[in-house]
Design an enzyme around this catalytic site. Structure first.
Site, PDB file in Angstrom:
ATOM      1  N   GLY A   9       0.766  -1.125  -0.190  1.00 41.97           N
ATOM      2  CA  GLY A   9      -0.292  -0.637   0.167  1.00 41.97           C
ATOM      3  C   GLY A   9       0.921   1.515   0.184  1.00 41.97           C
ATOM      4  O   GLY A   9       0.588   2.006   0.982  1.00 41.97           O
ATOM      5  N   ASP A  60      -2.464  -7.564  -5.733  1.00 39.28           N
ATOM      6  CA  ASP A  60      -3.594  -7.440  -5.132  1.00 39.28           C
ATOM      7  C   ASP A  60      -3.008  -8.007  -4.563  1.00 39.28           C
ATOM      8  O   ASP A  60      -2.826  -9.405  -3.875  1.00 39.28           O
ATOM      9  CB  ASP A  60      -4.738  -8.350  -6.434  1.00 39.28           C
ATOM     10  CG  ASP A  60      -5.837  -8.299  -4.797  1.00 39.28           C
ATOM     11  OD1 ASP A  60      -5.902  -8.007  -3.842  1.00 39.28           O
ATOM     12  OD2 ASP A  60      -6.716  -9.574  -5.204  1.00 39.28           O
ATOM     13  N   SER A 156      -4.871  -0.265  13.911  1.00 43.47           N
ATOM     14  CA  SER A 156      -5.590   0.459  13.759  1.00 43.47           C
ATOM     15  C   SER A 156      -5.878   0.694  15.397  1.00 43.47           C
ATOM     16  O   SER A 156      -6.321   0.054  15.769  1.00 43.47           O
ATOM     17  CB  SER A 156      -6.901   0.784  12.744  1.00 43.47           C
ATOM     18  OG  SER A 156      -7.580   1.554  13.657  1.00 43.47           O
ATOM     19  N   TYR A 169     -13.918  -3.454   9.233  1.00 41.91           N
ATOM     20  CA  TYR A 169     -12.589  -2.770   9.356  1.00 41.91           C
ATOM     21  C   TYR A 169     -12.073  -2.997  11.050  1.00 41.91           C
ATOM     22  O   TYR A 169     -10.841  -3.644  10.707  1.00 41.91           O
ATOM     23  CB  TYR A 169     -12.730  -1.292   9.020  1.00 41.91           C
ATOM     24  CG  TYR A 169     -11.231  -0.352   8.965  1.00 41.91           C
ATOM     25  CD1 TYR A 169     -10.481  -0.698   8.242  1.00 41.91           C
ATOM     26  CD2 TYR A 169     -11.076  -0.211  10.007  1.00 41.91           C
ATOM     27  CE1 TYR A 169      -9.534   0.305   8.278  1.00 41.91           C
ATOM     28  CE2 TYR A 169      -9.799   1.225  10.289  1.00 41.91           C
ATOM     29  CZ  TYR A 169      -8.913   1.070   9.364  1.00 41.91           C
ATOM     30  OH  TYR A 169      -7.711   1.854   9.088  1.00 41.91           O
ATOM     31  N   VAL A 170     -12.925  -2.500  12.008  1.00 34.54           N
ATOM     32  CA  VAL A 170     -12.700  -2.829  13.661  1.00 34.54           C
ATOM     33  C   VAL A 170     -11.763  -4.341  13.525  1.00 34.54           C
ATOM     34  O   VAL A 170     -11.295  -4.503  13.742  1.00 34.54           O
ATOM     35  CB  VAL A 170     -13.778  -2.805  13.891  1.00 34.54           C
ATOM     36  CG1 VAL A 170     -13.184  -2.746  16.133  1.00 34.54           C
ATOM     37  CG2 VAL A 170     -13.857  -1.183  14.416  1.00 34.54           C
ATOM     38  N   ILE A 202      -5.306   9.892  10.421  1.00 34.42           N
ATOM     39  CA  ILE A 202      -4.730   9.936  10.240  1.00 34.42           C
ATOM     40  C   ILE A 202      -4.678  10.857   9.211  1.00 34.42           C
ATOM     41  O   ILE A 202      -5.746  10.470   8.209  1.00 34.42           O
ATOM     42  CB  ILE A 202      -3.190   9.428   9.448  1.00 34.42           C
ATOM     43  CG1 ILE A 202      -3.048   8.200  11.091  1.00 34.42           C
ATOM     44  CG2 ILE A 202      -1.983  10.079   9.046  1.00 34.42           C
ATOM     45  CD1 ILE A 202      -1.924   9.144  12.066  1.00 34.42           C
TER      46      ILE A 202
END
Ligand code: CAA
Length: 261
Positions: A9, A60, A156, A169-170, A202
């Site tokens: 990324g 990917d 995160s 996501y979490v 961020i």
């Protein structure tokens, strides 16, 4: 031969910041991995402009064939001794509106990819270690017989307390912490340290697309009263890739301006 770090990324945002910092300040050549070939090439050029070497690899990260090809290329490029798993996406929506497709996509890119990449890279490292042990004529030498290797997984801060609109996501980022601790335990015998960084809020293309009212709510809750910058995260990744952290493994650094103390 210069050592090599793989950064996923790395075409933009936090990943780009990490790639540039590791090249400029830790003397790494960089494998710039991104799904977007153009941005990866542009960051690879930025790295060459500061006097280090780089290759751009389109990948990917959730696809095992792509990952294996990327890891092969990386080891052909040089002696890989660090991996930073940074690639990640959001597909925010409240639980009741979240589609199975968005759940799967986020879990695949943010968590399964780390299993695939770390497995492929560690398999190469373990093969090298086995040769070293054979040359030493020892079954299981102490970890210090092997070269020091570093894995940094980007989690995160929301992995700690959850976040409205981010069930997928979490869950993926909490999984990253569990994976990090497990890899740290399994790979320490091969002198591999595996740690995580938990960024807060961020300023990146990911957060730029959030509703303004939510951005303002977040900033109001941050004791240091500003959004973080990619450089803030890159600094802690640099520490975890440097010899200064050689005795730290299975740990996670929160870089969030105090958001979740
Ligand atoms: N708590 C409980 N329920 C809430 C809520 C909250 N904080 N916010 C919204 N809801 C519920 C309420 O029932 C609300 O109805 P009301 O109007 O009566 O309050 C209902 O959701 C509808 O709210 P929205 O109109 O906002 O719903 P939406 O479907 O358009 O959007 C959302 C919902 C996707 C969650 C949107 O609010 C959003 O994008 N939130 C941001 C999510 C977020 O924090 N993302 C972090 C991105 S940064 C990142 O991911 C990096 C990192 O590592 C931290």
């Amino acid at each position: 031969m210069s050592k090599v770090a793989i950064v996923t990324g790395a075409g933009r945002g936090i990943g780009r910041g990490i790639a540039l910092k590791l090249a400029k300040e830790l003397d790494y050549n960089i494998v710039v991995v991104d799904i977007d070939e153009e941005s990866a090439s542009s960051v690879a050029q930025e790295i060459k402009n500061v006097g280090k070497d780089a290759i751009a690899v389109k990948c990917d990260v959730s696809n095992n064939e792509d990952v294996e090809r990327m890891v092969e290329k990386s080891f052909e490029f040089g002696e890989v001794d660090a991996v930073v798993n940074n690639a990640g996406i959001t597909r925010d929506s409240l639980l009741l509106k979240m589609s199975e497709k968005d759940w799967d996509m986020v879990l695949n890119i943010n968590l399964k990819a780390l299993f695939l990449i770390n497995k492929a890279v560690c398999s190469k490292w373990v093969s090298e270690c086995k040769k070293i042990a054979e040359d030493l004529g020892e079954d299981r030498p102490a970890p210090s017989a092997y070269p020091k290797r570093k894995i940094v997984n980007i989690s995160s801060i929301v992995a700690k307390g959850g976040n409205v609109g981010q069930a997928n996501y979490v869950s993926s980022k909490a999984g990253v912490i569990g994976l990090t601790k497990t890899i740290a335990k399994e790979m320490s015998r091969y002198n591999v340290n595996c740690n995580a960084v938990q960024p807060g809020f961020i300023k990146t293309p990911m957060t730029d697309k959030m509703p303004e009212k939510i951005i303002n709510k977040f900033i109001a809750a941050i004791p240091l009263q500003r959004m973080g910058l990619p450089e803030d995260i890159a600094g802690s990744v640099k520490f975890l890739c440097s010899p200064d952290s050689d005795y730290i493994t299975g740990f996670s650094i929160e870089v969030d301006g105090g958001l979740d103390m």
